[in-house]
Design a protein around this motif. Structure first.
Motif, PDB file in Angstrom:
ATOM      1  N   TRP A 149       0.841  -1.183   0.000  1.00 11.48           N
ATOM      2  CA  TRP A 149       0.000   0.000   0.000  1.00 11.48           C
ATOM      3  C   TRP A 149       0.880   1.238   0.000  1.00 11.48           C
ATOM      4  O   TRP A 149       2.055   1.187   0.350  1.00 11.48           O
ATOM      5  CB  TRP A 149      -0.993   0.011   1.162  1.00 11.48           C
ATOM      6  CG  TRP A 149      -0.441  -0.055   2.557  1.00 11.48           C
ATOM      7  CD1 TRP A 149      -0.381  -1.152   3.377  1.00 11.48           C
ATOM      8  CD2 TRP A 149       0.115   1.029   3.331  1.00 11.48           C
ATOM      9  NE1 TRP A 149       0.172  -0.836   4.591  1.00 11.48           N
ATOM     10  CE2 TRP A 149       0.466   0.492   4.602  1.00 11.48           C
ATOM     11  CE3 TRP A 149       0.326   2.381   3.087  1.00 11.48           C
ATOM     12  CZ2 TRP A 149       1.058   1.284   5.601  1.00 11.48           C
ATOM     13  CZ3 TRP A 149       0.904   3.164   4.077  1.00 11.48           C
ATOM     14  CH2 TRP A 149       1.264   2.610   5.313  1.00 11.48           C
ATOM     15  N   MET A 160      -1.826  -0.832  -3.660  1.00 10.14           N
ATOM     16  CA  MET A 160      -1.214  -0.886  -4.985  1.00 10.14           C
ATOM     17  C   MET A 160      -1.489  -2.263  -5.577  1.00 10.14           C
ATOM     18  O   MET A 160      -1.741  -3.228  -4.847  1.00 10.14           O
ATOM     19  CB  MET A 160       0.291  -0.622  -4.908  1.00 10.14           C
ATOM     20  CG  MET A 160       0.651   0.717  -4.292  1.00 10.14           C
ATOM     21  SD  MET A 160       2.432   1.090  -4.381  1.00 10.14           S
ATOM     22  CE  MET A 160       2.599   1.570  -6.114  1.00 10.14           C
ATOM     23  N   SER A 170       0.223   2.274  -8.975  1.00  9.82           N
ATOM     24  CA  SER A 170      -0.922   3.021  -8.444  1.00  9.82           C
ATOM     25  C   SER A 170      -1.355   4.007  -9.523  1.00  9.82           C
ATOM     26  O   SER A 170      -0.517   4.602 -10.212  1.00  9.82           O
ATOM     27  CB  SER A 170      -0.546   3.775  -7.169  1.00  9.82           C
ATOM     28  OG  SER A 170      -1.590   4.652  -6.785  1.00  9.82           O
TER      29      SER A 170
END
Length: 210
Positions: A149, A160, A170
């Motif tokens: 993340w 992500m 992302s």
């Protein structure tokens, strides 16, 4: 740092040759049977990059001691790599530590071991304003990541997705922000990397440990 309780699953594999007679002994404790071949030239240039997306393996710290893995070991797409074969298609410099150039296919015993790395986890940035691509490398422990993340200086935490290999992406507008990443390996350990400086490459001071 947050640690979740899960079995270890180390991704660096130590390979040893079976006896020269061709006899494959029964597995010792912690060892499994498999086979190995090699591909590419003596300088390993033909194996540079590969499915993990690390690019130049010297710069990312992996060198030429690498192998493509069969489906049973985590990858591969046919032939010797069909399940249930446990097969290593090795870079030639790695192969020459266990076999000879004309050896063809050799039986091996193998086991998973921990990845030991110098320095912290490395983040290599790519993409543009609304597309961030991050290569995460130099990962110790299991050596393999299962979730990431990211949080920008002006955003909330967001997951992500894996783009390919060790590259994560992302679609948020994160350009120019200091970023914090949360990285979870396949052993279940999560390490939070705060204030990763935007730019081409950033080496953190943090690492996975067991």
């Amino acid at each position: 740092m947050e640690t979740r309780s899960k079995p270890w699953s180390f991704m660096l594999l130590a390979v040893v040759v079976a006896e020269a007679s061709g006899f494959m002994p029964a597995e010792a404790a912690g060892w499994s049977k498999g086979s190995a071949t090699f591909y590419g030239g003596s300088d390993a240039s033909g194996t540079m990059g590969g499915a993990c997306g690390y690019g130049n393996l010297y710069w990312t710290g992996y060198g030429t001691g690498t192998a493509a893995l069969s489906e049973a070991l985590g990858g591969g797409d046919g032939g010797w790599c069909n399940p249930p074969r446990a097969h290593f298609d090795m870079a030639q410099p790695a192969w020459l530590h266990i076999g000879i150039y004309k050896g063809g296919v050799v039986p091996v015993l193998y086991q998973r071991v921990a990845c030991v790395k110098r320095g912290g986890v490395r983040f290599t940035m790519g993409g543009f304003e609304h597309f961030q691509l991050v290569l995460i490398s130099n990962v110790a422990g299991t050596g393999d990541i299962k979730a990431v993340w990211v949080k920008g200086a002006g955003t909330e935490r967001m997951p992500m997705s894996r783009n390919w290999g060790a590259n994560w992406q992302s679609l948020a507008a994160l350009a120019g922000q200091a970023l914090t990443f949360g990285v979870t390996d396949t052993g279940g350990q999560t390490v939070v990397f705060p204030n990763v400086v935007p730019g081409l490459a950033f080496t953190s001071s943090l690492q996975f440990s067991y």
